[in-house]
Design a protein around this motif. Structure first.
Motif, PDB file in Angstrom:
ATOM      1  N   LEU A 102       0.837  -1.207   0.000  1.00  0.00           N
ATOM      2  CA  LEU A 102       0.000   0.000   0.000  1.00  0.00           C
ATOM      3  C   LEU A 102       0.872   1.258   0.000  1.00  0.00           C
ATOM      4  CD1 LEU A 102      -2.833  -1.050   2.484  1.00  0.00           C
ATOM      5  CD2 LEU A 102      -3.048  -0.712   0.016  1.00  0.00           C
ATOM      6  N   HIS A 103       1.955   1.216   0.774  1.00  0.00           N
ATOM      7  CA  HIS A 103       2.888   2.339   0.816  1.00  0.00           C
ATOM      8  C   HIS A 103       3.534   2.524  -0.558  1.00  0.00           C
ATOM      9  CE1 HIS A 103       5.159   5.369   2.865  1.00  0.00           C
ATOM     10  NE2 HIS A 103       6.320   4.759   2.706  1.00  0.00           N
ATOM     11  N   LYS A 166      12.845   3.003  -2.176  1.00  0.00           N
ATOM     12  CA  LYS A 166      14.152   3.084  -1.508  1.00  0.00           C
ATOM     13  C   LYS A 166      14.267   2.028  -0.405  1.00  0.00           C
ATOM     14  CE  LYS A 166      16.687   6.103   1.569  1.00  0.00           C
ATOM     15  NZ  LYS A 166      16.541   7.244   2.445  1.00  0.00           N
ATOM     16  N   HIS A 167      13.162   1.757   0.293  1.00  0.00           N
ATOM     17  CA  HIS A 167      13.176   0.766   1.366  1.00  0.00           C
ATOM     18  C   HIS A 167      13.006  -0.666   0.854  1.00  0.00           C
ATOM     19  CE1 HIS A 167      13.495   3.366   4.833  1.00  0.00           C
ATOM     20  NE2 HIS A 167      12.629   4.186   4.297  1.00  0.00           N
ATOM     21  N   GLY A 168      12.819  -0.815  -0.462  1.00  0.00           N
ATOM     22  CA  GLY A 168      12.715  -2.153  -1.035  1.00  0.00           C
ATOM     23  C   GLY A 168      11.319  -2.734  -1.018  1.00  0.00           C
ATOM     24  N   PHE A 169      10.312  -1.918  -0.802  1.00  0.00           N
ATOM     25  CA  PHE A 169       8.929  -2.401  -0.785  1.00  0.00           C
ATOM     26  C   PHE A 169       8.447  -2.628  -2.220  1.00  0.00           C
ATOM     27  CE2 PHE A 169       8.207   0.291   3.297  1.00  0.00           C
ATOM     28  CZ  PHE A 169       9.018  -0.575   4.008  1.00  0.00           C
ATOM     29  N   VAL A 170       7.657  -3.664  -2.411  1.00  0.00           N
ATOM     30  CA  VAL A 170       7.144  -3.988  -3.745  1.00  0.00           C
ATOM     31  C   VAL A 170       5.629  -3.849  -3.766  1.00  0.00           C
ATOM     32  CG1 VAL A 170       9.048  -5.534  -4.320  1.00  0.00           C
ATOM     33  CG2 VAL A 170       7.004  -6.462  -3.241  1.00  0.00           C
ATOM     34  N   SER A 171       5.080  -3.802  -4.957  1.00  0.00           N
ATOM     35  CA  SER A 171       3.641  -3.649  -5.156  1.00  0.00           C
ATOM     36  C   SER A 171       2.879  -4.855  -4.612  1.00  0.00           C
ATOM     37  CB  SER A 171       3.366  -3.503  -6.652  1.00  0.00           C
ATOM     38  OG  SER A 171       2.004  -3.670  -6.922  1.00  0.00           O
ATOM     39  N   LEU A 172       1.618  -4.645  -4.288  1.00  0.00           N
ATOM     40  CA  LEU A 172       0.750  -5.749  -3.868  1.00  0.00           C
ATOM     41  C   LEU A 172       0.635  -6.798  -4.965  1.00  0.00           C
ATOM     42  CD1 LEU A 172      -2.218  -3.757  -2.283  1.00  0.00           C
ATOM     43  CD2 LEU A 172      -0.573  -5.178  -1.059  1.00  0.00           C
ATOM     44  N   TYR A 173       0.738  -6.354  -6.213  1.00  0.00           N
ATOM     45  CA  TYR A 173       0.549  -7.241  -7.354  1.00  0.00           C
ATOM     46  C   TYR A 173       1.797  -8.044  -7.690  1.00  0.00           C
ATOM     47  CZ  TYR A 173      -3.334  -4.037  -7.585  1.00  0.00           C
ATOM     48  OH  TYR A 173      -4.428  -3.273  -7.256  1.00  0.00           O
ATOM     49  N   ALA A 174       2.878  -7.834  -6.946  1.00  0.00           N
ATOM     50  CA  ALA A 174       4.118  -8.577  -7.200  1.00  0.00           C
ATOM     51  C   ALA A 174       4.087  -9.973  -6.585  1.00  0.00           C
ATOM     52  CB  ALA A 174       5.310  -7.797  -6.647  1.00  0.00           C
ATOM     53  N   TRP A 175       3.071 -10.253  -5.777  1.00  0.00           N
ATOM     54  CA  TRP A 175       3.008 -11.532  -5.066  1.00  0.00           C
ATOM     55  C   TRP A 175       1.937 -12.436  -5.659  1.00  0.00           C
ATOM     56  CZ3 TRP A 175       6.912 -11.773  -1.766  1.00  0.00           C
ATOM     57  CH2 TRP A 175       7.398 -10.579  -1.225  1.00  0.00           C
ATOM     58  N   ASP A 176       2.305 -13.679  -5.940  1.00  0.00           N
ATOM     59  CA  ASP A 176       1.307 -14.686  -6.325  1.00  0.00           C
ATOM     60  C   ASP A 176       0.597 -15.178  -5.073  1.00  0.00           C
ATOM     61  OD1 ASP A 176       1.819 -14.549  -9.023  1.00  0.00           O
ATOM     62  OD2 ASP A 176       3.349 -16.124  -8.954  1.00  0.00           O
ATOM     63  N   ASP A 177       1.381 -15.470  -4.017  1.00  0.00           N
ATOM     64  CA  ASP A 177       0.829 -15.898  -2.734  1.00  0.00           C
ATOM     65  C   ASP A 177       1.469 -15.039  -1.654  1.00  0.00           C
ATOM     66  OD1 ASP A 177      -0.207 -17.122  -0.519  1.00  0.00           O
ATOM     67  OD2 ASP A 177       0.817 -19.041  -0.799  1.00  0.00           O
ATOM     68  N   PRO A 181       5.934 -17.703   3.034  1.00  0.00           N
ATOM     69  CA  PRO A 181       7.239 -17.179   3.435  1.00  0.00           C
ATOM     70  C   PRO A 181       8.328 -17.440   2.387  1.00  0.00           C
ATOM     71  CG  PRO A 181       6.661 -19.105   4.753  1.00  0.00           C
ATOM     72  CD  PRO A 181       5.488 -18.799   3.898  1.00  0.00           C
ATOM     73  N   THR A 182       8.108 -18.408   1.498  1.00  0.00           N
ATOM     74  CA  THR A 182       9.120 -18.719   0.481  1.00  0.00           C
ATOM     75  C   THR A 182       8.862 -18.009  -0.835  1.00  0.00           C
ATOM     76  OG1 THR A 182       7.858 -20.673  -0.191  1.00  0.00           O
ATOM     77  CG2 THR A 182       9.571 -20.993   1.475  1.00  0.00           C
ATOM     78  N   GLU A 183       7.740 -17.315  -0.942  1.00  0.00           N
ATOM     79  CA  GLU A 183       7.367 -16.622  -2.178  1.00  0.00           C
ATOM     80  C   GLU A 183       8.314 -15.464  -2.450  1.00  0.00           C
ATOM     81  OE1 GLU A 183       4.995 -15.581  -5.494  1.00  0.00           O
ATOM     82  OE2 GLU A 183       4.777 -17.312  -4.188  1.00  0.00           O
ATOM     83  N   ARG A 184       8.769 -15.378  -3.689  1.00  0.00           N
ATOM     84  CA  ARG A 184       9.606 -14.254  -4.108  1.00  0.00           C
ATOM     85  C   ARG A 184       8.744 -13.316  -4.950  1.00  0.00           C
ATOM     86  NH1 ARG A 184      13.219 -13.308  -1.190  1.00  0.00           N
ATOM     87  NH2 ARG A 184      14.244 -12.114  -2.775  1.00  0.00           N
ATOM     88  N   PRO A 185       8.873 -12.017  -4.769  1.00  0.00           N
ATOM     89  CA  PRO A 185       8.053 -11.096  -5.566  1.00  0.00           C
ATOM     90  C   PRO A 185       8.451 -11.134  -7.034  1.00  0.00           C
ATOM     91  CG  PRO A 185       9.663  -9.881  -4.288  1.00  0.00           C
ATOM     92  CD  PRO A 185       9.774 -11.322  -3.858  1.00  0.00           C
ATOM     93  N   LYS A 186       7.450 -10.975  -7.881  1.00  0.00           N
ATOM     94  CA  LYS A 186       7.705 -10.939  -9.323  1.00  0.00           C
ATOM     95  C   LYS A 186       8.101  -9.517  -9.704  1.00  0.00           C
ATOM     96  CE  LYS A 186       6.184 -15.119  -9.412  1.00  0.00           C
ATOM     97  NZ  LYS A 186       6.418 -15.472  -8.036  1.00  0.00           N
ATOM     98  N   GLY A 187       9.016  -9.399 -10.614  1.00  0.00           N
ATOM     99  CA  GLY A 187       9.437  -8.064 -11.045  1.00  0.00           C
ATOM    100  C   GLY A 187      10.921  -7.875 -10.813  1.00  0.00           C
ATOM    101  N   ILE A 188      11.296  -6.663 -10.461  1.00  0.00           N
ATOM    102  CA  ILE A 188      12.708  -6.310 -10.310  1.00  0.00           C
ATOM    103  C   ILE A 188      13.267  -6.927  -9.041  1.00  0.00           C
ATOM    104  CG2 ILE A 188      14.333  -4.389 -10.166  1.00  0.00           C
ATOM    105  CD1 ILE A 188      12.130  -2.691 -11.532  1.00  0.00           C
ATOM    106  N   LYS A 189      14.373  -7.693  -9.178  1.00  0.00           N
ATOM    107  CA  LYS A 189      14.933  -8.420  -8.041  1.00  0.00           C
ATOM    108  C   LYS A 189      15.431  -7.491  -6.938  1.00  0.00           C
ATOM    109  CE  LYS A 189      16.309 -12.612 -10.378  1.00  0.00           C
ATOM    110  NZ  LYS A 189      17.396 -13.475 -10.790  1.00  0.00           N
ATOM    111  N   GLU A 190      16.068  -6.398  -7.313  1.00  0.00           N
ATOM    112  CA  GLU A 190      16.630  -5.525  -6.270  1.00  0.00           C
ATOM    113  C   GLU A 190      15.566  -4.800  -5.467  1.00  0.00           C
ATOM    114  OE1 GLU A 190      17.120  -3.327 -10.277  1.00  0.00           O
ATOM    115  OE2 GLU A 190      17.454  -5.331  -9.477  1.00  0.00           O
ATOM    116  N   GLU A 191      14.295  -4.897  -5.881  1.00  0.00           N
ATOM    117  CA  GLU A 191      13.225  -4.243  -5.132  1.00  0.00           C
ATOM    118  C   GLU A 191      12.592  -5.201  -4.113  1.00  0.00           C
ATOM    119  OE1 GLU A 191      11.733  -1.148  -8.575  1.00  0.00           O
ATOM    120  OE2 GLU A 191      10.358  -2.637  -7.774  1.00  0.00           O
ATOM    121  N   ALA A 192      13.007  -6.438  -4.092  1.00  0.00           N
ATOM    122  CA  ALA A 192      12.394  -7.420  -3.189  1.00  0.00           C
ATOM    123  C   ALA A 192      12.636  -7.040  -1.744  1.00  0.00           C
ATOM    124  CB  ALA A 192      12.952  -8.809  -3.460  1.00  0.00           C
ATOM    125  N   ALA A 193      11.573  -7.123  -0.924  1.00  0.00           N
ATOM    126  CA  ALA A 193      11.692  -6.782   0.497  1.00  0.00           C
ATOM    127  C   ALA A 193      12.280  -7.957   1.254  1.00  0.00           C
ATOM    128  CB  ALA A 193      10.329  -6.427   1.064  1.00  0.00           C
TER     129      ALA A 193
END
Length: 193
Positions: A102-103, A166-177, A181-193
């Protein structure tokens, strides 16, 4: 003692007439009790939901009998209707990711704090701590459902998105699940929280 006497008498009578009491494996009922305790249920809550004594339930968990009655098994397995206590602690995987998302969408911490009825500092802590209460999880879940399709407006949106990135937060839509806890966000790797 009276209940045991009556039960023993009935058992002897059934045996004499060739009608033994049906016996069930206590494994599934015991596993269900253990799962309820892991979900934050207390002995008293389980006893209330099943209509059985806490001592009897504790015995089934600690020293499982060779068999249990079908009625006992039914009562234990039916204990699903009681919701998790609001003060029970749950893993903060989805809640943190939802607030971060959301942020990242442009909602300021001040706005999120006002919507949740919490302080800005508390919302910031919620984005990073390991456990939250069930009540807080529900609040954030409802807020996410409400705001997921809303586009924030105002002069601070661009600054908020930049800060979240800057803090590495990703969009809500970057997550399949979002709960995994093992899910990696889809998209740019360096933005993963």
């Amino acid at each position: 003692m009276e209940a045991n006497t009556v039960s023993a008498r009935e058992g002897r009578k059934r045996a004499a007439y060739g009608r033994k009491r049906e016996q069930r494996n206590p494994g599934p009922a015991r596993d269900h009790l253990i799962a309820l305790k892991a979900a934050g249920w207390t002995k008293t809550m389980i006893a209330d939901a099943t209509g059985m004594s806490t001592a009897h339930l504790q015995r089934i968990i600690a020293r499982p009998p060779l068999w249990i009655t079908p009625e006992t098994e039914e009562r234990i397995l039916a204990a699903k209707a009681v919701a998790r206590r609001p003060e029970a602690f749950v893993r903060n995987i989805a809640t943190a990711r939802q607030l971060q998302g959301l942020h990242r969408h442009g909602f300021t911490l001040t706005y999120l704090a006002e919507q949740l009825g919490k302080s800005v500092q508390h919302v910031w802590v919620l984005m990073r701590q390991e456990y939250v209460t069930e009540h807080t999880r529900r609040l954030v879940d409802n807020l996410t459902t409400e705001l997921a399709a809303v586009r924030p407006t105002g002069p601070q949106v661009a600054r908020t998105i930049a800060r979240a990135r800057k803090h590495g937060f990703v969009s809500l839509y970057a997550w399949d699940d979002i709960n995994s806890p093992t899910e990696r966000p889809k998209g740019i790797k360096e933005e993963a929280a």
